[in-house]
Design a protein around this motif. Structure first.
Motif, short mmCIF file in Angstrom:
data_model
loop_
_atom_site.label_atom_id
_atom_site.label_comp_id
_atom_site.label_asym_id
_atom_site.label_seq_id
_atom_site.Cartn_x
_atom_site.Cartn_y
_atom_site.Cartn_z
N ARG A 42 -6.13 0.67 9.94
CA ARG A 42 -5.56 1.24 8.72
C ARG A 42 -6.65 1.84 7.84
N ASP A 43 -7.43 1.01 7.12
CA ASP A 43 -8.46 1.55 6.22
C ASP A 43 -9.49 2.38 6.98
N THR A 62 0.83 -1.21 0.00
CA THR A 62 0.00 0.00 0.00
C THR A 62 0.86 1.25 0.00
N ALA A 65 -12.54 4.43 3.12
CA ALA A 65 -11.43 3.88 2.33
C ALA A 65 -11.87 3.61 0.90
N GLY A 113 -6.46 7.24 2.39
CA GLY A 113 -7.36 6.13 2.70
C GLY A 113 -7.07 5.43 4.01
N TYR A 114 -5.95 5.80 4.64
CA TYR A 114 -5.60 5.20 5.94
C TYR A 114 -5.91 6.19 7.08
#
Ligand SMILES: Nc1nc2c(c(=O)[nH]1)N[C@H]1C(S)=C(S)[C@@H](COP(=O)(O)O)O[C@H]1N2
Ligand SMILES: [Mo]
Length: 335
Positions: free
Chosen positions: A227-228, A154, A258, A184-185
């Protein structure tokens, strides 16, 4: 601390620890691009004051050539500009409490991919450890640095080393001279005062990697790092507690996640109505505007917004960090 990662540059000065430095309310977030003074600030260990001549970014670990890049060198590399949401996961000690700290920012920086190519990443590498220059104590634990680990795939695909925010150099609060930004994180991954990227084949033990910012996702049993971004929406108008005249009220705000948001529903007294929603543009991870008009007579209302994304994920009703956003509205007088 792992002991395997170098601590900060000698001489980095920490401002006294402030977990939340600034957190503007949702009604300050009405514009598409959030101005830097309206962008929330989080520094778990305080704010690091880094001076440019002392700074460089090191790329090491499972690479063919260790890189050490100064700020002028970084600025000379080809850059990209992306508009994307920066959103805080929330207090890691209270992971289900919504905090609604978010901003939509124009970032400029160098794709991490360019540095990885120059360093020659070994095939065994699967993860990137990103180290910040801030040090201090959080929740009773001493940290020689702030550290995150992110999946190499990523970071290589869309991570940037950002050195500008909204057309200006990063301020100290937002990570001067450079930070990692992965569209997106969650914000926690976007390491400020970035000093090192270490390529590795396993996760590092650290307060901010394996202990805090973990959660069990629906249908899973083991915790994973946050994360997402979750599917989320935020009402920016009306503002909480506002009083308006009877008649048509426009409810407006932003939705993001995300993956693209495909619907926002507005709820007023148990009647849900689909809002107008702009599509998400291209590869950007920017927020999407929604708006809906409702005719309201005198009374007290709770206005709710609920987003659904292209994978069918819906904001939960309650008990979740991304639970539906509600504002109270008073309608008074004659229309
Ligand atoms: N070095 C460092 N980077 C950090 C943090 C930190 O405490 N130290 N906090 C993270 C968290 S939790 C968030 S939400 C974002 C906030 O970025 P901002 O302060 O620029 O809004 O920075 C992330 N990067
Ligand atoms: Mo955060």
């Amino acid at each position: 601390m792992t002991g395997e990662v170098d601590a900060g540059v000698a001489g980095t000065v920490m401002d006294p620890a402030v977990t939340i430095k600034r957190a503007p309310p949702p009604d300050r977030l009405g514009s598409r691009i959030t101005q830097t003074p309206d962008t929330y600030v989080i520094g778990h260990l305080g704010i690091a004051r880094v001076t440019e001549p002392d700074w460089s970014l090191r790329v090491d670990g499972l690479v063919g050539n260790v890189l050490q890049i100064s700020l002028p060198q970084l600025r000379e590399l080809p850059s990209v500009t992306v508009t994307a949401v920066l959103e805080c996961f929330g207090n890691p000690l209270q992971p289900t409490i919504p905090v609604r700290r978010a901003a939509n920012v124009r970032w400029r920086g160098v794709p991490v991919r360019a540095l990885l190519d120059a360093a020659g990443v070994r095939s065994r590498a699967s993860t990137v450890w990103a180290r910040g220059l801030d040090s201090g104590q959080f929740d009773g634990t001493d940290c020689a640095c702030y550290l995150k680990d992110l999946p190499l795939a990523t970071v290589a695909e869309r991570g940037i080393i950002a050195y500008e925010m909204n057309g200006e150099p990063l301020t100290s609060e937002h990570g001067f001279p450079a930070r990692l930004f992965v569209p997106g994180y969650f914000g926690t991954n976007n390491v400020k005062w970035l000093a090192g990227l270490t390529l590795a084949d396993r996760r590092p033990e650290h307060l901010f990697t394996t202990r805090l910012y973990q959660r069990v996702e629906p249908g899973a049993d083991a915790p994973v790092p946050v994360r997402d971004l979750d599917v989320t929406s935020l009402i920016t108008s009306p503002r909480e507690g506002q009083t308006v005249r009877p008649g048509t009220v426009t409810i407006r705000g932003w939705a993001w996640g995300a993956v693209p948001v495909t619907a926002v529903d507005i709820g007023v007294r148990d009647i849900w109505q689909r809002a107008d929603l702009e599509p998400r543009r291209g590869g950007d991870f920017a927020w999407q505007q929604f708006s809906a008009d409702r005719r309201l007579g005198p009374g007290d209302y709770r206005i709710l917004a609920r987003a659904t994304d292209c994978r069918g994920r819906v904001q939960p009703q309650a008990d979740a960090r991304n639970q539906i956003h509600a504002v109270s509205l008073r309608v008074r007088g004659n229309g």
